[in-house]
Design a protein around this motif. Sequence first.
Motif, short mmCIF file in Angstrom:
data_model
loop_
_atom_site.label_atom_id
_atom_site.label_comp_id
_atom_site.label_asym_id
_atom_site.label_seq_id
_atom_site.Cartn_x
_atom_site.Cartn_y
_atom_site.Cartn_z
N SER A 337 -23.62 44.97 6.18
CA SER A 337 -23.97 46.31 6.64
C SER A 337 -25.40 46.32 7.18
O SER A 337 -26.34 45.96 6.48
CB SER A 337 -23.85 47.32 5.49
N TYR A 338 -25.52 46.74 8.43
CA TYR A 338 -26.84 46.86 9.05
C TYR A 338 -27.41 48.25 8.82
O TYR A 338 -28.59 48.49 9.09
CB TYR A 338 -26.74 46.59 10.56
N ARG A 339 -26.58 49.18 8.36
CA ARG A 339 -27.05 50.54 8.10
C ARG A 339 -27.51 50.71 6.67
O ARG A 339 -28.55 51.32 6.40
CB ARG A 339 -25.93 51.56 8.39
N PHE A 340 -26.74 50.20 5.72
CA PHE A 340 -27.06 50.38 4.31
C PHE A 340 -27.55 49.06 3.72
O PHE A 340 -26.84 48.06 3.73
CB PHE A 340 -25.82 50.85 3.53
N ALA A 341 -28.77 49.05 3.19
CA ALA A 341 -29.29 47.87 2.51
C ALA A 341 -28.52 47.67 1.22
O ALA A 341 -27.81 48.56 0.74
CB ALA A 341 -30.77 48.04 2.23
N ALA A 342 -28.64 46.47 0.64
CA ALA A 342 -27.90 46.14 -0.58
C ALA A 342 -28.18 47.13 -1.70
O ALA A 342 -27.31 47.43 -2.52
CB ALA A 342 -28.24 44.72 -1.03
N GLU A 343 -29.42 47.66 -1.73
CA GLU A 343 -29.79 48.59 -2.80
C GLU A 343 -29.57 50.05 -2.41
O GLU A 343 -29.90 50.96 -3.17
CB GLU A 343 -31.27 48.39 -3.18
N SER A 344 -28.96 50.28 -1.23
CA SER A 344 -28.74 51.64 -0.76
C SER A 344 -27.79 52.41 -1.68
O SER A 344 -26.71 51.92 -2.02
CB SER A 344 -28.15 51.61 0.66
N HIS A 345 -28.19 53.61 -2.05
CA HIS A 345 -27.36 54.44 -2.92
C HIS A 345 -26.04 54.78 -2.24
O HIS A 345 -24.96 54.66 -2.85
CB HIS A 345 -28.11 55.72 -3.28
N ILE A 346 -26.09 55.20 -0.98
CA ILE A 346 -24.86 55.57 -0.26
C ILE A 346 -23.95 54.35 -0.11
O ILE A 346 -22.74 54.44 -0.30
CB ILE A 346 -25.19 56.19 1.11
N GLY A 347 -24.53 53.21 0.25
CA GLY A 347 -23.74 52.01 0.43
C GLY A 347 -23.05 51.57 -0.85
O GLY A 347 -21.87 51.21 -0.86
N GLN A 348 -23.78 51.60 -1.97
CA GLN A 348 -23.21 51.20 -3.25
C GLN A 348 -22.12 52.17 -3.69
O GLN A 348 -21.06 51.77 -4.18
CB GLN A 348 -24.31 51.14 -4.32
N LEU A 349 -22.38 53.46 -3.50
CA LEU A 349 -21.40 54.48 -3.89
C LEU A 349 -20.13 54.36 -3.06
O LEU A 349 -19.01 54.43 -3.58
CB LEU A 349 -22.02 55.87 -3.75
N ALA A 350 -20.31 54.15 -1.75
CA ALA A 350 -19.14 54.02 -0.87
C ALA A 350 -18.30 52.81 -1.26
O ALA A 350 -17.07 52.86 -1.26
CB ALA A 350 -19.60 53.91 0.59
N ALA A 351 -18.97 51.70 -1.61
CA ALA A 351 -18.24 50.49 -2.00
C ALA A 351 -17.46 50.72 -3.29
O ALA A 351 -16.31 50.27 -3.42
CB ALA A 351 -19.22 49.33 -2.17
N ALA A 352 -18.06 51.43 -4.25
CA ALA A 352 -17.38 51.72 -5.51
C ALA A 352 -16.15 52.59 -5.27
O ALA A 352 -15.08 52.36 -5.84
CB ALA A 352 -18.34 52.39 -6.48
N VAL A 353 -16.30 53.60 -4.43
CA VAL A 353 -15.18 54.49 -4.12
C VAL A 353 -14.09 53.71 -3.39
O VAL A 353 -12.90 53.82 -3.71
CB VAL A 353 -15.66 55.69 -3.27
N ARG A 354 -14.47 52.92 -2.42
CA ARG A 354 -13.51 52.12 -1.64
C ARG A 354 -12.67 51.22 -2.55
O ARG A 354 -11.46 51.05 -2.34
CB ARG A 354 -14.27 51.27 -0.63
N ASP A 355 -13.31 50.66 -3.57
CA ASP A 355 -12.62 49.74 -4.48
C ASP A 355 -11.98 50.44 -5.66
O ASP A 355 -11.44 49.79 -6.56
CB ASP A 355 -13.61 48.68 -4.98
N THR A 363 -21.53 56.32 -12.65
CA THR A 363 -22.82 55.79 -13.09
C THR A 363 -23.86 55.91 -11.99
O THR A 363 -25.01 56.32 -12.21
CB THR A 363 -22.69 54.32 -13.53
N LEU A 364 -23.47 55.57 -10.76
CA LEU A 364 -24.37 55.68 -9.62
C LEU A 364 -24.80 57.13 -9.38
O LEU A 364 -25.96 57.41 -9.06
CB LEU A 364 -23.71 55.11 -8.37
N LEU A 365 -23.86 58.05 -9.54
CA LEU A 365 -24.17 59.46 -9.34
C LEU A 365 -25.12 59.98 -10.42
O LEU A 365 -26.00 60.79 -10.15
CB LEU A 365 -22.88 60.29 -9.34
N GLN A 366 -24.94 59.50 -11.65
CA GLN A 366 -25.83 59.91 -12.74
C GLN A 366 -27.24 59.38 -12.54
O GLN A 366 -28.22 60.00 -12.96
CB GLN A 366 -25.26 59.41 -14.08
N GLN A 367 -27.35 58.22 -11.88
CA GLN A 367 -28.66 57.63 -11.64
C GLN A 367 -29.44 58.38 -10.56
O GLN A 367 -30.66 58.23 -10.46
CB GLN A 367 -28.51 56.16 -11.23
#
Length: 576
Positions: A337-355, A363-367
């Motif tokens: 992903s060139y838009r979301f860095a590895a530590e990006s909140h949106i990128g991590q959340l989207a990956a969790a939802v996708r999977d 957990t990500l939302l609580q953080q």
Amino acid sequence: MSALNLLKQQGFSTLACQFAEYISRQNNRDDALLVLTAGLLSESVSDGHVCLNLLAEQPWPSEILQQLPDAATWQKQLADTEVVGKPAEFKPLILTDDGRLYLNRYWQDEQHVASAIRQRALPLVDSPDETILKSFFSEWQQAVPGVDWQKVAVLSALTQQLTVISGGPGTGKTTVVLKLLQALNLSAPNLRIALAAPTGKAAARLATVVSETSEIITAKTLHRLLGISQRQPDGRFNADNPLPLDVLIIDEASMIDISLMALTLNALPVHARLILLGDADQLASVESGAVLASLCQQSPSFTNNFLQLAKQAADLNISDETGGSPLENCLVKLQHSYRFAAESHIGQLAAAVRDGQAEVAMTLLQQTNGTLLPADTAQIEQTLMNGYQEFISAVDADQSAVAVLEAFEKFRLLAAMKNGPNSVAAVNHLMQALLARRGWRTGQQFYHGRPILITQNHYRLNLFNGDTGVVLRHPDGSLQACFMFAGELRWVPLSRLPVHETVFAMTVHKSQGSEFESVALLLPEQDNALMSRELVYTALTRARQQLLLMADEQILRLAIHRQHQRESGLADAIAK
């Protein structure tokens, strides 16, 4: 109670009930199971499935399930009727050996797509010379960790007759298109190339991107490319009158339904290559089928010859990717992903939802305190006023049309539902009431500052389903609709506007292909079958910088757990 009355009592659509009646009449004898099954099939197709899988767990109400026999008996009884035939028989319904029941039309469409895909999943006879490939890739200096899958995608598209490229937002699908056009121009400058997309907005965006590198190639909707109209619903181009093309590149392929794909493949010349790009994890088309998702069910695999070419021509070390897939060398999944860095909140959340990882998502939302908010009226009001504050101020201050449009496109509230509580209609009504308190004349059909969404293509005006604009005072003092395309303003008299609606909120489906700095997703208070991880994922990935979720935690969990897989036999048919 008759089978037909049972369908009506359980809330099945008028179309489903009428179809069940029609099938019963065609059968020439009463058959309660056939009536029920026809109603279920019609409802399934309306829900986006291509067929009714008799062997799968059925999602119907218990009152319906109690009337259904076991799968083997169900299949046998249907096969004994006059209206259910085997594949290739001329009957209204087709039942396959693996328990899939189709409307004859959709069975034919699926078979045609599967056959055309198999025929095209081959290397090009006249692929570019390795020296040309090596020269092209040596000038592509962009470095990413591990394998650069953008380069793999371009190499596949340059050497295969079919290439399927899937990747999430920000993974570089647009870059792949631009690089591919550049490479094609170098290797075969006389190729006839067409760009297309399922919707007008996606086609216009693609045309804007490509215009930066080519003045010759433009993009059209698939309907326009194929010549589909009310008079010619199957299009002007077909196997007997094929498209005058050598290469067809289709963006946003996740929105292509099975019938539109069948028409496209039927019209594409045998020699032409096809490149499909999209995000297989996004919401599928509104119509029946999820072609891109079906094509991406398997893992990419490559032949030793392709791996060797990748190493020699592009310095790509692809390991452990060999296999016997029917889409060998033809399927590439972009991963960086060139838009979301590895530590990006949106990128991590989207990956969790996708999977489907609901706990990880929570957990990500609580953080990130303040991301998950209640879906009540007070919070919706606050979110709307905060999100559109810059836009409201620009309208109130009579700033330039450019400033108003740019401010409006920074934020969008996305709703899962079009009507009902917590829906697009409810939010638009609420926002107009809030603005009326500020003195906006929202009681009128048109008012200064009304944002609108075009819902019907108008080719003469170059306005397409999904385009957004704002009603503003023109420099001559009249109210007109103002749009901005490729940085240029376009004013349209209100009397000439095609079908449109107010758009302070829009459905997640309508948002596909769009991006906003900030996005708020509103889910309904009650769970329903439309809530799925694909819907949440699609909404989250519209946001570039900020994301708000207005939802009950339990409703959100249920949505993430629910995967809306559409029943289809396409993947199996291709594998055969």
